[in-house]
Design a protein around this motif. Structure first.
Motif, mmCIF file in Angstrom:
data_model
loop_
_atom_site.group_PDB
_atom_site.id
_atom_site.type_symbol
_atom_site.label_atom_id
_atom_site.label_comp_id
_atom_site.label_asym_id
_atom_site.label_seq_id
_atom_site.Cartn_x
_atom_site.Cartn_y
_atom_site.Cartn_z
ATOM 1 N N SER A 274 0.800 -1.114 -0.227
ATOM 2 C CA SER A 274 -0.190 0.071 -0.250
ATOM 3 C C SER A 274 0.900 1.498 0.203
ATOM 4 N N GLN A 275 2.253 1.142 -0.005
ATOM 5 C CA GLN A 275 2.679 2.122 0.194
ATOM 6 C C GLN A 275 2.808 3.296 -1.871
ATOM 7 N N ASP A 276 2.632 5.146 -1.345
ATOM 8 C CA ASP A 276 2.401 4.988 -2.296
ATOM 9 C C ASP A 276 4.190 5.189 -3.352
ATOM 10 N N ARG A 277 3.822 5.267 -4.502
ATOM 11 C CA ARG A 277 4.627 5.270 -5.600
ATOM 12 C C ARG A 277 5.680 6.297 -5.689
ATOM 13 N N ALA A 278 6.263 6.896 -7.111
ATOM 14 C CA ALA A 278 6.742 8.350 -6.579
ATOM 15 C C ALA A 278 6.381 9.418 -7.805
ATOM 16 N N PHE A 279 6.056 10.121 -7.484
ATOM 17 C CA PHE A 279 4.689 10.829 -7.955
ATOM 18 C C PHE A 279 5.652 11.894 -9.574
ATOM 19 N N ALA A 280 7.217 11.792 -9.495
ATOM 20 C CA ALA A 280 7.779 12.049 -10.088
ATOM 21 C C ALA A 280 8.607 11.798 -11.258
ATOM 22 N N THR A 281 9.665 11.226 -11.860
ATOM 23 C CA THR A 281 11.182 11.178 -11.952
ATOM 24 C C THR A 281 11.844 11.604 -12.805
ATOM 25 N N VAL A 282 13.501 10.964 -12.654
ATOM 26 C CA VAL A 282 14.123 12.052 -12.880
ATOM 27 C C VAL A 282 15.415 10.594 -13.696
ATOM 28 N N ARG A 283 15.371 11.216 -14.712
ATOM 29 C CA ARG A 283 16.637 9.761 -14.872
ATOM 30 C C ARG A 283 17.649 10.311 -15.609
ATOM 31 N N LEU A 284 18.750 10.472 -14.508
ATOM 32 C CA LEU A 284 20.128 11.214 -15.392
ATOM 33 C C LEU A 284 20.633 10.578 -16.353
ATOM 34 N N ASN A 285 21.988 11.539 -17.128
ATOM 35 C CA ASN A 285 22.635 10.939 -17.885
ATOM 36 C C ASN A 285 23.589 10.044 -16.757
ATOM 37 N N ILE A 286 23.953 10.421 -15.809
ATOM 38 C CA ILE A 286 25.694 10.091 -15.400
ATOM 39 C C ILE A 286 24.110 8.658 -14.355
ATOM 40 N N SER A 287 25.538 7.940 -14.046
ATOM 41 C CA SER A 287 25.373 7.129 -12.803
ATOM 42 C C SER A 287 26.339 6.480 -11.829
ATOM 43 N N GLY A 288 26.228 6.627 -10.365
ATOM 44 C CA GLY A 288 27.422 6.042 -9.989
ATOM 45 C C GLY A 288 27.698 7.517 -9.374
ATOM 46 N N GLN A 289 27.704 8.701 -9.940
ATOM 47 C CA GLN A 289 28.474 9.901 -8.970
ATOM 48 C C GLN A 289 27.205 10.460 -7.692
ATOM 49 N N ARG A 290 27.901 11.070 -6.789
ATOM 50 C CA ARG A 290 27.293 11.971 -5.624
ATOM 51 C C ARG A 290 26.804 12.743 -6.251
ATOM 52 N N ASN A 291 25.389 12.951 -6.065
ATOM 53 C CA ASN A 291 24.781 14.383 -6.678
ATOM 54 C C ASN A 291 23.925 14.590 -5.027
ATOM 55 N N ILE A 292 23.370 16.280 -5.042
ATOM 56 C CA ILE A 292 22.766 17.256 -4.467
ATOM 57 C C ILE A 292 21.418 17.218 -5.151
ATOM 58 N N CYS A 293 20.078 17.265 -4.443
ATOM 59 C CA CYS A 293 18.980 17.381 -5.146
ATOM 60 C C CYS A 293 18.379 19.073 -4.331
ATOM 61 N N ALA A 294 17.467 19.405 -5.010
ATOM 62 C CA ALA A 294 16.284 20.626 -4.389
ATOM 63 C C ALA A 294 16.054 20.789 -5.087
#
Length: 410
Positions: A274-294
């Motif tokens: 019953s848990q909610d899924r993501a309302f919106a998503t982003v697929r980045l061009n990179i993977s494995g790098q640390r990132n910070i969002c706002a």
């Protein structure tokens, strides 16, 4: 979320996030090399800097005047720093120091905290409560909630089974989000009571390291990013049975079947379903790098900002009504001259349906006054209220006159 601070091998840089098309560099300093922590007090002139050259020393600067306000040294490496208009926190591996930001005096030392090798802690940006959250255990997901104004522990929250990986308050300090090292479930608790309000499932296929957890300023959305290529945005709303009847489709029928089945399943399983899924998503061009969002409002529209450790800022449009896949509209280089870097991949993307995201993806390049919805010093986050950015430099700490700080010598 109105400015961005980055530490580099040469020093640090501060950018204003008032426009999508243009990235304005507010300040650059090359005085201290190898900066790995740089924290700015909202949009004021106060910055706190820590470098690898002196990892046990915190330097507080007024960057517009080019002067040092003070510096403090600690017994071990500084892992993180958090600040609002009332308090400045310095987090070491096994202790936390709380300073009064008005005169930088040390108010409290929280000793013998469980080993916290990443310096994980969170501080409410609303100085009216100044709640601090940090791990209460190195082996389980217990959160200690500490009142930074009264300097007393408020409560402990048994948030997860495994060790904590991310913590974040909303803008008024009434909610706290957390994730464990597994990174599969994100929970939101009420503050100061600690009751669980929401539970979101980021994914079940693999464990991930969540590197960034952040609320929107109006507390309507919660964003989580990790070392994978996907960024998840969850909407904080309680679904009720008063929703309009869905059209009779196969997927709708199966959904009702699953909902009915949860009544006969063990509590742990039914809770997961019953848990909610993501309302919106982003697929980045990179993977494995640390990132910070706002999650911010730039030129009157909601945006998702993703900064990656290779020195890029990606700006996406967020559809606040329908969610879905966010549209990438700009890619800025943070390590170059400060000028924008065109995102050539936009020209290769397939046509986007005429939705909200499509209609605002190519907005006018005319810059508008930077505003931030939701935060005021007294009232906190008020839906629909817009506060001019320059007002964020006023309040208990005034950084625009000669008498802002008494002489401090450490």
């Amino acid at each position: 979320c109105s400015s961005l601070a980055i530490g580099t091998t040469n020093g640090y840089r501060l950018f204003s996030l008032s426009s999508v098309e243009q990235l304005d560099q507010v300040h650059e300093s090359n005085e201290i090399p190898d900066v790995y922590i740089v924290e700015r007090l909202f949009s004021s002139s106060l910055v706190v800097v820590v470098s690898h050259a002196k990892p046990q020393q915190m330097n507080v600067y007024h960057f517009k005047k080019g002067t040092e306000i003070c510096n403090y040294s600690y017994s071990s490496k500084i892992l993180s720093i958090r600040l609002n208009r009332q308090r400045l926190l310095v987090c070491l591996e096994e202790s936390i120091y709380i300073h009064n930001i008005k005169d930088m005096k040390l108010l409290k030392t929280i000793l013998d905290t469980p080993p916290n090798t990443t310096g994980l802690c969170a501080l409410s940006i609303n100085h009216a409560n100044s709640y601090l959250a940090y791990p209460g255990s190195a082996t389980s997901g217990e959160i200690v909630l500490y009142d930074g104004n009264t300097l007393k522990t408020a409560c402990t929250i048994p948030a997860h089974d495994g060790p904590l990986a991310a913590l974040a308050f909303n803008s008024i300090g009434s909610k706290l989000a957390s994730a464990s090292e597994k990174g599969t479930v994100i929970r939101v608790f009420s503050i100061p009571g600690g009751q669980k309000l929401y539970e979101f499932r980021r994914g079940m296929k693999r464990y991930v390291n969540i590197s960034s957890l952040v609320f929107s300023m109006d507390s309507q959305f919660l964003c989580a990013s990790s070392n994978t290529e996907t960024v998840h945005i969850f909407k904080l709303e309680h679904l009720t049975d008063s929703r309009p009847e869905e059209p009779p489709t196969w997927s709708g029928y199966m959904g009702k079947m699953f909902q009915a089945a949860t009544n006969y399943l063990p509590a742990q399983v039914s809770g997961m379903m019953s848990q909610d899924r993501a309302f919106a998503t982003v697929r980045l061009n990179i993977s494995g790098q640390r990132n910070i969002c706002a999650l911010s409002t730039i030129q009157k529209l909601p945006r998702l900002l993703v900064t990656t450790s290779d020195g890029h800022l990606y700006i996406y449009n967020l559809d606040p009504q329908d969610g879905g896949e966010c549209v990438l509209i700009k890619n800025h280089s943070l390590l170059g001259s400060g000028k924008m870097e065109e995102n050539k991949e936009n020209d290769l993307q397939p046509p986007v349906p005429q939705s909200y995201a499509a209609t605002v993806a190519r907005q006018s390049t005319v810059p508008s006054t930077s505003t931030m919805p939701g935060y005021s010093e007294d009232g906190g986050a008020l839906r629909g209220e817009v506060i001019p950015e320059h007002e964020f430099a006023t309040g208990p700490v005034c950084l625009d006159d000669e008498n802002e700080f008494p002489p401090v010598s450490i």
